[in-house]
Design a protein around this motif. Structure first.
Motif, PDB file in Angstrom:
ATOM      1  N   THR A  46     -75.583  26.638  86.298  1.00 38.60           N
ATOM      2  CA  THR A  46     -76.277  25.933  85.228  1.00 38.60           C
ATOM      3  C   THR A  46     -76.330  26.790  83.968  1.00 38.60           C
ATOM      4  O   THR A  46     -76.585  27.986  84.037  1.00 38.60           O
ATOM      5  CB  THR A  46     -77.706  25.597  85.664  1.00 38.60           C
ATOM      6  OG1 THR A  46     -77.654  24.818  86.843  1.00 38.60           O
ATOM      7  CG2 THR A  46     -78.437  24.838  84.593  1.00 38.60           C
ATOM      8  N   THR A  47     -76.080  26.191  82.830  1.00 38.53           N
ATOM      9  CA  THR A  47     -76.241  26.884  81.569  1.00 38.53           C
ATOM     10  C   THR A  47     -77.555  26.454  80.934  1.00 38.53           C
ATOM     11  O   THR A  47     -78.092  25.394  81.229  1.00 38.53           O
ATOM     12  CB  THR A  47     -75.087  26.543  80.611  1.00 38.53           C
ATOM     13  OG1 THR A  47     -75.280  25.210  80.122  1.00 38.53           O
ATOM     14  CG2 THR A  47     -73.745  26.630  81.298  1.00 38.53           C
ATOM     15  N   PRO A  48     -78.092  27.268  80.012  1.00 37.53           N
ATOM     16  CA  PRO A  48     -79.349  26.902  79.356  1.00 37.53           C
ATOM     17  C   PRO A  48     -79.251  25.643  78.505  1.00 37.53           C
ATOM     18  O   PRO A  48     -80.256  25.109  78.071  1.00 37.53           O
ATOM     19  CB  PRO A  48     -79.654  28.126  78.481  1.00 37.53           C
ATOM     20  CG  PRO A  48     -78.842  29.237  79.051  1.00 37.53           C
ATOM     21  CD  PRO A  48     -77.616  28.586  79.623  1.00 37.53           C
ATOM     22  N   PHE A  49     -78.029  25.185  78.239  1.00 36.87           N
ATOM     23  CA  PHE A  49     -77.853  24.044  77.354  1.00 36.87           C
ATOM     24  C   PHE A  49     -77.883  22.712  78.100  1.00 36.87           C
ATOM     25  O   PHE A  49     -77.841  21.658  77.477  1.00 36.87           O
ATOM     26  CB  PHE A  49     -76.544  24.185  76.579  1.00 36.87           C
ATOM     27  CG  PHE A  49     -76.469  25.466  75.804  1.00 36.87           C
ATOM     28  CD1 PHE A  49     -77.234  25.648  74.661  1.00 36.87           C
ATOM     29  CD2 PHE A  49     -75.650  26.497  76.224  1.00 36.87           C
ATOM     30  CE1 PHE A  49     -77.189  26.837  73.953  1.00 36.87           C
ATOM     31  CE2 PHE A  49     -75.591  27.688  75.521  1.00 36.87           C
ATOM     32  CZ  PHE A  49     -76.359  27.864  74.386  1.00 36.87           C
ATOM     33  N   GLU A  50     -77.946  22.752  79.409  1.00 36.20           N
ATOM     34  CA  GLU A  50     -77.948  21.525  80.191  1.00 36.20           C
ATOM     35  C   GLU A  50     -79.287  21.372  80.907  1.00 36.20           C
ATOM     36  O   GLU A  50     -79.739  22.294  81.586  1.00 36.20           O
ATOM     37  CB  GLU A  50     -76.796  21.541  81.204  1.00 36.20           C
ATOM     38  CG  GLU A  50     -75.446  21.461  80.539  1.00 36.20           C
ATOM     39  CD  GLU A  50     -74.308  21.816  81.486  1.00 36.20           C
ATOM     40  OE1 GLU A  50     -74.545  22.608  82.415  1.00 36.20           O
ATOM     41  OE2 GLU A  50     -73.201  21.312  81.283  1.00 36.20           O
ATOM     42  N   ILE A  87     -82.324   8.940  87.624  1.00 36.31           N
ATOM     43  CA  ILE A  87     -82.959  10.258  87.685  1.00 36.31           C
ATOM     44  C   ILE A  87     -81.857  11.235  88.063  1.00 36.31           C
ATOM     45  O   ILE A  87     -81.468  11.337  89.233  1.00 36.31           O
ATOM     46  CB  ILE A  87     -84.118  10.296  88.691  1.00 36.31           C
ATOM     47  CG1 ILE A  87     -85.234   9.334  88.260  1.00 36.31           C
ATOM     48  CG2 ILE A  87     -84.667  11.722  88.815  1.00 36.31           C
ATOM     49  CD1 ILE A  87     -86.414   9.279  89.225  1.00 36.31           C
ATOM     50  N   ASP A  88     -81.313  11.930  87.073  1.00 36.33           N
ATOM     51  CA  ASP A  88     -80.187  12.829  87.282  1.00 36.33           C
ATOM     52  C   ASP A  88     -80.683  14.250  87.520  1.00 36.33           C
ATOM     53  O   ASP A  88     -81.432  14.814  86.711  1.00 36.33           O
ATOM     54  CB  ASP A  88     -79.265  12.823  86.057  1.00 36.33           C
ATOM     55  CG  ASP A  88     -78.505  11.511  85.921  1.00 36.33           C
ATOM     56  OD1 ASP A  88     -78.188  10.907  86.959  1.00 36.33           O
ATOM     57  OD2 ASP A  88     -78.233  11.105  84.778  1.00 36.33           O
ATOM     58  N   VAL A  89     -80.256  14.831  88.622  1.00 40.72           N
ATOM     59  CA  VAL A  89     -80.611  16.193  89.011  1.00 40.72           C
ATOM     60  C   VAL A  89     -79.357  17.048  88.946  1.00 40.72           C
ATOM     61  O   VAL A  89     -78.317  16.680  89.505  1.00 40.72           O
ATOM     62  CB  VAL A  89     -81.207  16.206  90.434  1.00 40.72           C
ATOM     63  CG1 VAL A  89     -81.453  17.632  90.904  1.00 40.72           C
ATOM     64  CG2 VAL A  89     -82.505  15.400  90.478  1.00 40.72           C
ATOM     65  N   TRP A  90     -79.461  18.188  88.259  1.00 36.82           N
ATOM     66  CA  TRP A  90     -78.325  19.089  88.149  1.00 36.82           C
ATOM     67  C   TRP A  90     -78.201  19.916  89.422  1.00 36.82           C
ATOM     68  O   TRP A  90     -79.118  20.612  89.830  1.00 36.82           O
ATOM     69  CB  TRP A  90     -78.512  20.005  86.948  1.00 36.82           C
ATOM     70  CG  TRP A  90     -77.384  20.971  86.733  1.00 36.82           C
ATOM     71  CD1 TRP A  90     -77.296  22.246  87.194  1.00 36.82           C
ATOM     72  CD2 TRP A  90     -76.191  20.728  85.984  1.00 36.82           C
ATOM     73  NE1 TRP A  90     -76.127  22.822  86.782  1.00 36.82           N
ATOM     74  CE2 TRP A  90     -75.418  21.919  86.044  1.00 36.82           C
ATOM     75  CE3 TRP A  90     -75.698  19.627  85.287  1.00 36.82           C
ATOM     76  CZ2 TRP A  90     -74.191  22.026  85.419  1.00 36.82           C
ATOM     77  CZ3 TRP A  90     -74.469  19.740  84.665  1.00 36.82           C
ATOM     78  CH2 TRP A  90     -73.721  20.927  84.720  1.00 36.82           C
ATOM     79  N   ARG A  91     -77.032  19.844  90.040  1.00 37.88           N
ATOM     80  CA  ARG A  91     -76.786  20.608  91.255  1.00 37.88           C
ATOM     81  C   ARG A  91     -75.317  20.966  91.341  1.00 37.88           C
ATOM     82  O   ARG A  91     -74.454  20.085  91.266  1.00 37.88           O
ATOM     83  CB  ARG A  91     -77.204  19.811  92.490  1.00 37.88           C
ATOM     84  CG  ARG A  91     -77.064  20.589  93.792  1.00 37.88           C
ATOM     85  CD  ARG A  91     -77.387  19.739  94.984  1.00 37.88           C
ATOM     86  NE  ARG A  91     -77.174  20.473  96.222  1.00 37.88           N
ATOM     87  CZ  ARG A  91     -77.069  19.898  97.418  1.00 37.88           C
ATOM     88  NH1 ARG A  91     -77.166  18.588  97.533  1.00 37.88           N
ATOM     89  NH2 ARG A  91     -76.889  20.631  98.487  1.00 37.88           N
ATOM     90  N   GLU A  92     -75.053  22.254  91.456  1.00 34.58           N
ATOM     91  CA  GLU A  92     -73.691  22.749  91.639  1.00 34.58           C
ATOM     92  C   GLU A  92     -72.746  22.226  90.555  1.00 34.58           C
ATOM     93  O   GLU A  92     -71.690  21.656  90.825  1.00 34.58           O
ATOM     94  CB  GLU A  92     -73.175  22.390  93.033  1.00 34.58           C
ATOM     95  CG  GLU A  92     -73.990  23.015  94.160  1.00 34.58           C
ATOM     96  CD  GLU A  92     -73.503  22.610  95.532  1.00 34.58           C
ATOM     97  OE1 GLU A  92     -72.577  21.771  95.612  1.00 34.58           O
ATOM     98  OE2 GLU A  92     -74.046  23.129  96.521  1.00 34.58           O
ATOM     99  N   SER A  93     -73.148  22.417  89.311  1.00 40.79           N
ATOM    100  CA  SER A  93     -72.316  22.129  88.134  1.00 40.79           C
ATOM    101  C   SER A  93     -72.058  20.651  87.902  1.00 40.79           C
ATOM    102  O   SER A  93     -71.091  20.275  87.234  1.00 40.79           O
ATOM    103  CB  SER A  93     -70.974  22.876  88.224  1.00 40.79           C
ATOM    104  OG  SER A  93     -71.195  24.260  88.318  1.00 40.79           O
ATOM    105  N   ALA A  94     -72.898  19.790  88.467  1.00 36.76           N
ATOM    106  CA  ALA A  94     -72.746  18.344  88.231  1.00 36.76           C
ATOM    107  C   ALA A  94     -74.099  17.676  88.399  1.00 36.76           C
ATOM    108  O   ALA A  94     -75.015  18.226  89.018  1.00 36.76           O
ATOM    109  CB  ALA A  94     -71.737  17.745  89.207  1.00 36.76           C
ATOM    110  N   TYR A  95     -74.218  16.474  87.830  1.00 41.05           N
ATOM    111  CA  TYR A  95     -75.442  15.695  87.988  1.00 41.05           C
ATOM    112  C   TYR A  95     -75.310  14.737  89.166  1.00 41.05           C
ATOM    113  O   TYR A  95     -74.258  14.148  89.400  1.00 41.05           O
ATOM    114  CB  TYR A  95     -75.744  14.895  86.716  1.00 41.05           C
ATOM    115  CG  TYR A  95     -76.313  15.746  85.600  1.00 41.05           C
ATOM    116  CD1 TYR A  95     -77.602  16.249  85.680  1.00 41.05           C
ATOM    117  CD2 TYR A  95     -75.547  16.042  84.486  1.00 41.05           C
ATOM    118  CE1 TYR A  95     -78.130  17.039  84.669  1.00 41.05           C
ATOM    119  CE2 TYR A  95     -76.054  16.836  83.465  1.00 41.05           C
ATOM    120  CZ  TYR A  95     -77.340  17.331  83.559  1.00 41.05           C
ATOM    121  OH  TYR A  95     -77.859  18.115  82.561  1.00 41.05           O
TER     122      TYR A  95
END
Length: 239
Positions: free
Chosen positions: A2-6, A72-80
């Protein structure tokens, strides 16, 4: 990575309607067109009068309630991942890796000792037994639970003691997304300060925190911004 921009969490155009089956399936509209994002290191406080859908939203993010509309999008392993579209097994897997939850109430398990209850999440994730128990004991001591209580089931504890056990169990593993539903509601002032410090440490470590905080001083100490849930009510009349 994860980057701080996402954002770690994106709530997009979410609506929730309950059907009241005891009243001929009348429909109660609770939330409409709710959208927001939460980034790593933020603590977003959900505010508004009782009945404006704060706890309902938390349960939707945790997967206990279905979403009537929206994502409800959750960021996990470089994808939502759209949590609203997951089946029960996938939701459980997401909880085990990504979403932590401290509810208002401890689910007391008869005859299970406090130390076992708190250490269990670490044991389930493969942490060595000695490490899991040492971590649980240190956390409970930090929350001022006497060692004499650790081998006892929490069923007979006071409300404040049970809530401290609940916090320890919910926060022993830091998840990228942490949901906190009135974590200090039954806790005295001294222990509130401990919980405030723990929340700010979780946030500083990069988690995205979403919380409901009854106490204004707690909210002021941990929240980086607020969302007024009353702004997303479509009207609470049953149709």
């Amino acid at each position: 990575m994860t980057t701080p921009f996402e954002p770690l969490l994106r709530v997009a155009n979410v609506a929730k309607t309950f059907e009241i089956h005891a009243q001929n399936a009348r429909r109660l509209n609770v939330l409409s067109d709710l959208s927001f994002e939460v980034f790593a290191g933020e603590c977003v406080a959900l505010v508004g009068p009782s009945g404006t859908g704060k706890s309902s939203l938390m349960r939707m993010i945790y997967g206990n309630y279905h979403v009537t509309a929206g994502r409800i999008d959750v960021w996990r392993e470089s994808a939502y991942i759209d949590l609203a579209r997951l089946d029960d097994r996938a939701i459980l897997a997401l909880r085990n890796t990504t979403i932590g939850y401290v509810s208002q109430f401890l689910r007391v398990i008869p005859r299970v000792a406090t130390i076992d209850l708190v250490a269990e999440p670490l044991l389930s994730s493969g942490v060595m037994r000695d490490t899991a128990y040492d971590t649980a004991k240190a956390l409970l001591r930090r929350l001022n639970l006497p060692d004499t209580l650790l081998d006892l089931p929490p069923a007979t504890f006071s409300g404040g003691e049970q809530q401290r056990v609940n916090i320890a169990r919910g926060m022993i593993q830091r998840r990228p997304i942490m949901l906190l539903d009135e974590p200090t509601a039954s806790i005295d002032r001294a222990n509130r300060e401990v919980v405030i410090a723990m929340i700010n440490e979780v946030r500083a470590a990069g988690s995205a925190v979403i919380g409901i905080f009854h106490d204004q001083d707690v909210r002021d100490a941990v929240a980086t911004r607020e969302i007024d849930m009353a702004a997303f009510q479509p009207g609470r009349q049953a149709a």
